[in-house]
Design an enzyme around this catalytic site. Structure first.
Site, PDB file in Angstrom:
ATOM      1  CE  LYS A  75      -3.949   1.878   2.635  1.00  0.00           C
ATOM      2  NZ  LYS A  75      -4.771   1.697   3.847  1.00  0.00           N
ATOM      3  CB  SER A 150      -8.061   3.487   2.628  1.00  0.00           C
ATOM      4  OG  SER A 150      -7.208   2.947   3.616  1.00  0.00           O
ATOM      5  CB  SER A 174      -8.203   0.826   5.742  1.00  0.00           C
ATOM      6  OG  SER A 174      -8.905   2.039   5.641  1.00  0.00           O
TER       7      SER A 174
END
Lengths: 481, 101
Positions: A75, A150, A174
């Protein structure tokens, strides 16, 4: 699709080269990512160099490489000193960190190969990956739908087989929410288990880095690699990491599973409910016992979270000032305008909204009513869990109230978007471990996830139960078309 | 239920947040923030008398380390991402001007 466990085994035994494993991942990215948008940056040269190095290590007889040659996606809010780290924000456009996160050092040490950085909601603020300044990411099960967020890019990389593993971060769901929406496994570890050194801060008392994978065994293998004490994160817990993989095959007969009606109430989609209820029946079939429990403060979790997380964010994101790094407005009249114009130009809508809310919650005259009160409600939420875990080993619930929603469906209604995290937020507030494991599909073939939550440092138990469920249900064998 | 936020209040919060919001953004933000504040107001109904606030979910004690000199990244690297610098400093507009905020 080949698992991380199989790749590492083959690379260690010499029957597959790390270079081949990485080449195959890179070619899948080339083939699929133009239509999915999971990656912000692919570090092909670095990955191939690393792979060559791992192959040399294997030839020299090195055997302690738990993730030998396994391609992994990261990420883009986790710092890498060999690739840009942008948090999908204009304010960090082209930012190249001077150091790598603790988890990156751990992965490299374990023989894993980082192939790229994945898309996210800007600064991890969102539940759909639509709040990215770099474009949206599509759900491979239905490209008109969001992958969740996210950590949407990481989830899609795993779901579509571009990498067998990915790292995400979880402040209010997330990792687990996108895992659920894309049909993969995601774990948010106990707060303090994984060092946050090099994770770009959002809500520091809530943030944790965690694994995403297609199978529970792979997620366990990755978790075992990244946990451990790190002096550079003062909240890192000095505890020896258990061997998560070793406990996978333990029987789960006699385990007590808590069912809280607060997690099966209004707003829960009927098909999601029946899939989770059916999964709980499977666990009972394996000898687990179910116990009704109460978590009475659950309905306050979202309000509590949005005050605490945004208050922490308003402080953490004060560092983006146009001076030290990142975007700087041109020709400011004075220092105040340098700050405020750089931030105005660099941050996206949702980030601004959250910074405003957090600043308001901390400001003179509102602190007691908002921030302080939220911290007290947080104590009550924690106590709900303490009470529940006196009687049960694990709590089972849906991970999300619905399956993946349509792109654009909730972008104009921030509150509706916040409600997508209704079942995941409490675990962050309480600091406890929680994971999502695929538990079926709805009538339109969209994946459904079941969430398991346990007391602090009970990851091994969650992983054991999830694995036993997984091998009795085999949902992971189904892959998107 | 609290009153909706006025544009004046939103401008004040924007100033504290160091965000130079446009007039249009201020107007939209007033509506959106009012809705969110209206939602979080439900915490007001919880009895929190005598409850100790939680700042960290896991017990965190002060963590100390020995006061020893260690390697650091160095000035050159620290300045490498600076939008404007003049070795060995970050550069900002003049701050000592009496007219500046």
């Amino acid at each position: 699709m080949i698992t991380a466990t199989e790749i590492a085994k083959s690379v260690r035994s010499g029957s597959m080269s790390a270079r081949d494993a990485v080449q195959s991942s890179l070619s899948r990215i080339k083939e699929h990512d133009s239509s999915l948008g999971a990656f912000l940056f692919v570090c092909e040269d670095h990955a191939l160099e690393q792979a060559t190095q791992v192959d040399a290590q294997i030839r020299n007889g090195q055997t302690d490489l738990p993730l030998a040659g396994v391609p992994i996606a990261i990420k883009d809010n986790i710092c890498t000193d060999f690739a840009p780290t942008t948090c999908a924000s204009k304010i960090l456009n082209n930012f190249c960190p001077p150091y790598s996160a603790h988890v990156i050092e751990k992965l490299t040490h374990a023989g894993a190969i980082i192939v790229g950085k994945t898309n996210l909601d800007e600064f991890a603020m969102g539940s759909s990956t639509e709040n990215s300044a770099k474009g949206i990411t599509r759900n491979p099960w239905d490209r008109e739908r969001v992958p969740g967020g996210s950590s949407g890019g990481s989830a899609v990389s795993v779901a579509s087989g571009m990498t067998p593993l990915a790292l995400g971060s979880d402040t209010g769901g997330s990792i687990r929410q996108p895992a659920s929406l894309t049909g993969v496994v995601g774990i948010k570890p106990t707060y303090g288990c994984v060092s946050r050194y090099g994770l770009v801060a959002y809500g520091s008392s809530l943030d944790q880095i965690g694994p995403m994978a297609r199978t529970v065994e792979d997620a366990a293998l990755l978790l075992g690699t990244i946990v451990g004490h790190d002096a550079r994160d003062s909240t890192s817990v000095a505890k020896n990491a258990p061997d998560y993989v070793a406990n996978l095959s333990n029987p789960i007969a006699g385990k007590k599973i808590g069912i809280a009606r607060e997690y099966f109430g209004e707003g829960l989609d009927a098909q999601t409910r029946s899939a989770v209820e059916f999964a709980i029946e499977v666990l009972r079939g394996l000898g687990a016992e179910t116990v009704e429990i109460e978590l009475p403060h659950t309905k306050y979790a979202i309000a509590c979270y949005y005050l605490i997380a945004t208050a922490e964010a308003s402080s953490n994101l004060a560092r983006y000032d146009g001076v030290h790094y990142g975007h700087r407005s041109e020709n400011p009249r004075d220092i105040f305008e340098l700050y405020s114009a750089s931030r105005e130009e660099g941050f996206g809508r949702e980030v601004k909204r959250r910074l405003m809310l957090g600043t308001h919650a901390l400001s003179s005259g509102y602190y007691d009513a908002y921030y302080l009160r939220a911290m007290k409600v947080r104590t009550l939420l924690r106590k709900d869990f303490e009470k529940a875990f006196a009687n049960v080993d694990v709590i089972c619930s849906p991970t999300t109230p619905t399956t993946a929603f349509r792109i654009g469906e909730k972008t104009d209604d921030p509150l509706a978007m916040y409600l997508a995290d209704i079942y995941t937020i409490s675990a962050n507030l309480a600091g406890i471990p929680a994971m999502s494991v695929p538990c079926g599909f709805d009538s339109t073939d969209l994946p459904i996830g079941m969430q398991l939550m346990g007391p602090a440092f009970s990851e091994s138990n969650l992983i054991n139960i999830a694995h036993q469920y997984e091998i009795s249900s085999n949902h992971f064998e189904r892959v998107p078309g | 239920m609290s009153e909706p936020l006025t544009e004046t209040e939103v401008r004040h919060i924007a100033k504290l947040s160091r965000l130079q919001l446009s007039d249009e953004e201020i107007a939209v933000m007033a509506v959106e923030l009012s809705a969110i504040v209206g939602y979080v107001d439900q915490l007001g109904e919880v009895n929190v008398d005598g409850i100790v606030p939680t700042a960290h979910a896991v017990d965190v004690q002060n963590v100390f380390r020995a006061d020893e000199i260690r390697d650091s990244i160095g000035t050159k690297t620290a300045l490498s991402n600076a939008p404007v610098s003049e070795d060995p400093y970050f550069k900002v507009p003049k701050v000592l001007d009496p007219g500046a905020v």
